[in-house]
Design a protein around this motif. Structure first.
Motif, PDB file in Angstrom:
ATOM      1  N   MET A  82     -10.600  -8.004  -4.562  1.00  0.00           N
ATOM      2  CA  MET A  82      -9.647  -7.244  -3.753  1.00  0.00           C
ATOM      3  C   MET A  82     -10.424  -6.229  -2.936  1.00  0.00           C
ATOM      4  O   MET A  82     -11.527  -5.809  -3.311  1.00  0.00           O
ATOM      5  N   GLY A  83      -9.841  -5.841  -1.822  1.00  0.00           N
ATOM      6  CA  GLY A  83     -10.576  -4.923  -0.966  1.00  0.00           C
ATOM      7  C   GLY A  83      -9.691  -4.046  -0.112  1.00  0.00           C
ATOM      8  O   GLY A  83      -8.477  -4.267  -0.007  1.00  0.00           O
ATOM      9  N   TRP A  84     -10.311  -3.061   0.471  1.00  0.00           N
ATOM     10  CA  TRP A  84      -9.662  -2.163   1.432  1.00  0.00           C
ATOM     11  C   TRP A  84     -10.337  -2.326   2.788  1.00  0.00           C
ATOM     12  O   TRP A  84     -11.573  -2.363   2.876  1.00  0.00           O
ATOM     13  N   PHE A  85      -9.514  -2.383   3.798  1.00  0.00           N
ATOM     14  CA  PHE A  85      -9.980  -2.473   5.171  1.00  0.00           C
ATOM     15  C   PHE A  85      -9.280  -1.395   5.987  1.00  0.00           C
ATOM     16  O   PHE A  85      -8.270  -0.850   5.561  1.00  0.00           O
ATOM     17  N   GLU A 108       0.833  -1.199   0.000  1.00  0.00           N
ATOM     18  CA  GLU A 108       0.000   0.000   0.000  1.00  0.00           C
ATOM     19  C   GLU A 108       0.869   1.250   0.000  1.00  0.00           C
ATOM     20  O   GLU A 108       1.995   1.248   0.515  1.00  0.00           O
ATOM     21  N   SER A 109       0.312   2.316  -0.551  1.00  0.00           N
ATOM     22  CA  SER A 109       0.955   3.633  -0.508  1.00  0.00           C
ATOM     23  C   SER A 109      -0.115   4.700  -0.619  1.00  0.00           C
ATOM     24  O   SER A 109      -1.268   4.396  -0.956  1.00  0.00           O
ATOM     25  N   PRO A 169     -12.684  13.099  10.423  1.00  0.00           N
ATOM     26  CA  PRO A 169     -11.775  12.606  11.463  1.00  0.00           C
ATOM     27  C   PRO A 169     -12.001  11.132  11.787  1.00  0.00           C
ATOM     28  O   PRO A 169     -11.039  10.416  12.105  1.00  0.00           O
ATOM     29  N   GLU A 170     -13.227  10.672  11.689  1.00  0.00           N
ATOM     30  CA  GLU A 170     -13.514   9.261  11.984  1.00  0.00           C
ATOM     31  C   GLU A 170     -12.992   8.308  10.924  1.00  0.00           C
ATOM     32  O   GLU A 170     -13.066   7.079  11.091  1.00  0.00           O
ATOM     33  N   ASP A 171     -12.478   8.821   9.818  1.00  0.00           N
ATOM     34  CA  ASP A 171     -11.822   7.987   8.819  1.00  0.00           C
ATOM     35  C   ASP A 171     -10.371   7.679   9.193  1.00  0.00           C
ATOM     36  O   ASP A 171      -9.712   6.891   8.516  1.00  0.00           O
ATOM     37  N   THR A 172      -9.882   8.313  10.246  1.00  0.00           N
ATOM     38  CA  THR A 172      -8.511   8.078  10.682  1.00  0.00           C
ATOM     39  C   THR A 172      -8.316   6.620  11.075  1.00  0.00           C
ATOM     40  O   THR A 172      -9.054   6.080  11.897  1.00  0.00           O
ATOM     41  N   ALA A 173      -7.335   5.973  10.457  1.00  0.00           N
ATOM     42  CA  ALA A 173      -7.086   4.549  10.702  1.00  0.00           C
ATOM     43  C   ALA A 173      -5.889   4.100   9.887  1.00  0.00           C
ATOM     44  O   ALA A 173      -5.404   4.832   9.010  1.00  0.00           O
ATOM     45  N   MET A 174      -5.437   2.883  10.182  1.00  0.00           N
ATOM     46  CA  MET A 174      -4.495   2.210   9.300  1.00  0.00           C
ATOM     47  C   MET A 174      -5.334   1.512   8.229  1.00  0.00           C
ATOM     48  O   MET A 174      -6.268   0.781   8.563  1.00  0.00           O
ATOM     49  N   TYR A 175      -4.998   1.749   6.979  1.00  0.00           N
ATOM     50  CA  TYR A 175      -5.738   1.168   5.869  1.00  0.00           C
ATOM     51  C   TYR A 175      -4.931   0.021   5.262  1.00  0.00           C
ATOM     52  O   TYR A 175      -3.746   0.169   4.956  1.00  0.00           O
ATOM     53  N   PHE A 176      -5.619  -1.105   5.081  1.00  0.00           N
ATOM     54  CA  PHE A 176      -4.980  -2.313   4.566  1.00  0.00           C
ATOM     55  C   PHE A 176      -5.598  -2.723   3.240  1.00  0.00           C
ATOM     56  O   PHE A 176      -6.814  -2.649   3.061  1.00  0.00           O
TER      57      PHE A 176
END
Length: 123
Positions: free
Chosen positions: A35-38, A6-7, A88-95
């Motif tokens: 494929m997906g995003w988490f 990821e980047s 702000p609630e989108d703040t996270a580590m995205y995988f």
């Protein structure tokens, strides 16, 4: 050996945009299936954000519908997540994940995982 990298993560103010990329290697596109995003925020469980299957059908979590768009470039074996109107609630580590046999945002369905990219949205 399938690898997902990821980047595109970073810090942005609320209302801003980011575009995440997931470069896949080590297999043919058929291996990647859906494929997906988490994402996972501190202290919270990992949640599905969006998924795209081999024919381009998509699925989104209700929390991101209308703001995020998942897409992929089959030739480049790269998947994207365009994130607009960030909160702000989108703040996270995205995988990034791959290998699900079905169009799903359930993490248990995915076989391959990347290391993640951090997204921080400030108010």
């Amino acid at each position: 050996q399938v690898q997902l990298v990821e980047s595109g993560g970073g810090s942005v103010q609320a209302g801003g945009s980011l575009r995440l990329s997931c470069a896949a290697s080590g297999a043919t596109y058929r291996t990647y299936l859906t494929m997906g995003w988490f994402r996972q925020a501190p202290g919270k469980e990992r949640e599905g954000v969006a998924a795209i299957n081999s024919v381009g059908s998509t699925r989104y979590a209700d929390s991101v519908k209308g703001r995020f768009t998942i897409s992929k470039d089959v030739v480049e074996n790269t998947m994207y997540l365009q994130m607009n109107s960030l909160k702000p609630e989108d703040t996270a580590m995205y995988f990034c994940a791959a290998g699900s046999p079905a169009l799903s945002v359930q993490d248990s369905a995915f076989r391959y995982w990347g290391q993640g990219t951090q997204v921080t949205v400030s108010s």
